[in-house]
Scaffold this active site. Structure first.
Site, PDB file in Angstrom:
ATOM      1  N   SER A 174       0.823  -1.210   0.000  1.00 41.31           N
ATOM      2  CA  SER A 174       0.000   0.000   0.000  1.00 41.31           C
ATOM      3  C   SER A 174       0.855   1.256   0.000  1.00 41.31           C
ATOM      4  O   SER A 174       2.051   1.222   0.276  1.00 41.31           O
ATOM      5  CB  SER A 174      -0.932   0.010   1.210  1.00 41.31           C
ATOM      6  OG  SER A 174      -0.194   0.284   2.380  1.00 41.31           O
ATOM      7  N   CYS A 175       0.192   2.391  -0.276  1.00 43.40           N
ATOM      8  CA  CYS A 175       0.858   3.696  -0.281  1.00 43.40           C
ATOM      9  C   CYS A 175       1.053   4.241   1.129  1.00 43.40           C
ATOM     10  O   CYS A 175       1.315   5.429   1.287  1.00 43.40           O
ATOM     11  CB  CYS A 175       0.032   4.690  -1.085  1.00 43.40           C
ATOM     12  SG  CYS A 175       0.060   4.380  -2.844  1.00 43.40           S
ATOM     13  N   ASP A 176       0.869   3.406   2.128  1.00 36.07           N
ATOM     14  CA  ASP A 176       0.928   3.872   3.503  1.00 36.07           C
ATOM     15  C   ASP A 176       2.328   3.680   4.081  1.00 36.07           C
ATOM     16  O   ASP A 176       2.894   2.592   3.988  1.00 36.07           O
ATOM     17  CB  ASP A 176      -0.089   3.097   4.338  1.00 36.07           C
ATOM     18  CG  ASP A 176      -0.343   3.779   5.661  1.00 36.07           C
ATOM     19  OD1 ASP A 176       0.621   4.240   6.299  1.00 36.07           O
ATOM     20  OD2 ASP A 176      -1.506   3.858   6.067  1.00 36.07           O
TER      21      ASP A 176
ATOM     22  N   ASN B 105      -6.515   0.926  -0.185  1.00 36.50           N
ATOM     23  CA  ASN B 105      -5.803   1.118  -1.456  1.00 36.50           C
ATOM     24  C   ASN B 105      -6.468   0.361  -2.599  1.00 36.50           C
ATOM     25  O   ASN B 105      -5.855   0.132  -3.633  1.00 36.50           O
ATOM     26  CB  ASN B 105      -4.331   0.693  -1.364  1.00 36.50           C
ATOM     27  CG  ASN B 105      -3.408   1.805  -0.864  1.00 36.50           C
ATOM     28  OD1 ASN B 105      -2.304   1.969  -1.341  1.00 36.50           O
ATOM     29  ND2 ASN B 105      -3.868   2.584   0.089  1.00 36.50           N
TER      30      ASN B 105
END
Lengths: 379, 379
Positions: free
Chosen positions: A326-328, A369
């Site tokens: 994910s973009c986290d 996401n």
């Protein structure tokens, strides 16, 4: 990884990420605990993995169940368990849930506070209740003592008040913390609970049960005591602290029962030396991360073992940071405790994450996401 | 909380926990950012909240979209966005996902590593790519710089290599960290990106774009700079560092766009003084916690504001630990930063959690402890 799971992965090549659980391992874990501690009645902690096929297998084996919610109670009933084999084991219950559980025939409720006691007395009159004590969680990889449990003094007040409100003060429970690898934690907790148990019986309360909670570990990377060692030590403690005959003993294993039964199959999305130089640490990004089910890697608490498709052909290893898709920024599995992985590893390779049968499928997010929830296979 | 949400909650009394989002707030946030920074093209970071009604509203307003996955790209297309308005903004993409996105007409991809570059060159030949730089995330409540972005030197190599592989090296991006309350973070990052931008253009590369990423804050408890202040400072920095004409400027707001548009309505399950004494801290347990969507309370990073049904009638307050409904020990929202709540608060009371429109609905687990995913209402 069992031969059955290896064969399934090799033959089916299921889309990743997915969880594959060998139900026979669940059964052998149940039998091993039952044999190691025959005096204990096993209440499987459903939250570890509530898959219907696991619940059905355990119903057939004679297991009872520890439910964290009304929904989990319904799952047990649907799997064929009778209400007398279900404990409503969450100290936090909505009034409506207590009432509905009672209507379904549930007769065993936990509590650790006055307000919860009053809610149960009003909405499940006459029910059996047990009080959760706060005990030392040292030695546990996933501690539980800050949020739950109460003091000895308050537990005494609660049990007496329970009787006065028409409930049946049935027993005491504790939880030594999840993935507890220290046998002494159980011994100390049994000693503590036994003192209060005897005191309350001397005051005329009809206590009959001690609930040892869960916490029994599964094998990740480090060696752990065997279930036989836990069983022997617990038996000895019960004999010592209940010299005049043992109470009914409940066990709530979750992780122990299903952890080693499961394997997550995942794919490497990217291998990157972030600064481009050979001396930069390698980052390996998988298609599963903290929000795809591996939530217990928070703080790198639970340390899984990785097997890659290159293990047999490439002996070179270097430590990698492992992260999710994910973009986290917090979706990193292991950064302090880097994982030695083959130097030839690259995008598209498969990675199996071992002992992931517990606390993975349900922690998974509904779609962070845009990634769909983890696919599950029970074989 | 907007009058529309207040009315909805009062009239509908929806079952808790649930998220209620006022779409008009999303629209006014879009317009405010557009007005404050007219030079910037808004690419809404879908991951903040991918609800179809939000995407449709933004499509109608003319927004573009930053997608973290193939699934998010599909959501945008379904909501009516054309492929030229979608950026595939995750530096981590499976080969199959790159190919499929390309087939759908996506022509803008981010990267920060050599392997990702090669994957894109092979599976989306000729596409426009931009490189994410690692920049300082100081001042952000939810930093992102450890996992993403690369050095200036490596970014230069990557952009040159992109050209050599037949891609169009289109621009540079950075992310100052989510919930970034420091305006200077943008100014420094623009200065850094501008230097490399000019250098690469001097080497003959056809760079045309700077992507300022997201990070724009939403109002939780502490005061934050206004979007006008951010806009003015960014405009000034762009004028300063691009004196000969500005590049195309992309913005990727997520939290800013939807955070304040949403309210979580929850119910108090239990109020407990764990040791039973009046001097023990009060623990307030809600029917939503870290695994029900409030994942960003990890480390107490994001600090929400609470409104209770007793606020108007009870002026007394004392600081409470606030925790979620699951049997998990880490499911605690605020323990260090205790929340002042009315002393009369008790089980069954309603609590509204403000500014929860972003990063709540999708973080929610599929069913941890048996609890169903969060119900969502878009009005």
């Amino acid at each position: 990884m069992t031969p059955k799971i290896s064969r399934f992965l090799a033959e089916q090549q299921p889309a990743t990420p997915c969880l594959v659980v060998d139900l026979d391992v669940v059964e052998s874990n149940y039998r091993a605990l039952h044999d190691a501690l025959p005096a204990g009645k096993i209440y499987y902690a459903i939250k570890a993995n509530p898959a219907p096929s696991i619940l059905k297998r355990l119903v057939a084996l004679g297991s009872s169940f520890d439910a964290a919610s009304l929904e989990e109670i319904r799952m047990c009933l649907k799997a064929g368990a009778t209400p007398d084999r279900i404990s409503y084991g969450n100290t936090l219950k909505k009034v409506g849930a207590i009432r509905e559980a009672r209507d379904m025939g549930i007769d065993l409720f936990v509590l650790d506070s006055m307000e919860e006691l009053e809610k149960i007395a009003e909405n499940a009159p006459g029910a059996r209740v047990f009080c959760r004590l706060a005990v030392e969680n040292e030695g546990a990889d996933w501690p539980l003592s800050r949020k739950f449990g109460t003091t000895i003094a308050h537990a005494r007040d609660l049990m007496i008040r329970a009787r006065d409100l028409g409930l049946h003060p049935y027993g005491l429970s504790f939880h030594v913390g999840s993935q507890q690898t220290g046998i002494a934690a159980y011994q100390h907790a049994i000693a503590t609970a036994a003192r209060l148990y005897h005191e309350l019986r001397a005051e005329g309360l009809d206590l009959q049960m001690i609930n040892l909670g869960g916490g029994f570990p599964t094998h990740y990377r480090e060696d752990i005591p065997s279930v036989q060692e836990f069983g022997a030590a617990i038996q000895a403690a019960l004999r010592e602290y209940f010299p005049d005959g043992q109470p009914e003993v409940l066990l709530e294993p979750g992780r122990y029962m299903v952890g080693q039964a499961g394997v997550v199959s995942s794919e490497v999305i990217l291998v990157s030396r972030r600064g481009g130089a050979e001396t930069d640490p390698r980052w390996v990004y998988l298609d599963i991360g903290r929000f795809g089910g591996l939530a217990e890697t928070e703080g790198e608490a639970i340390r899984y073992t990785f097997r890659t498709s290159r293990d047999d052909t490439d002996n070179s290893r270097s430590p990698c940071v492992v992260a999710g898709p994910s973009c986290d920024g917090v979706d990193i599995l292991y950064e302090k405790n880097r994982i030695p992985l083959p130097n030839s590893l690259k995008s598209g390779d498969r990675i199996e994450i071992l002992a992931t049968g517990a606390y993975v499928s349900t922690y998974c997010s509904v779609g962070f996401n845009g990634f769909p929830p983890l696919t599950e296979h029970y074989i």
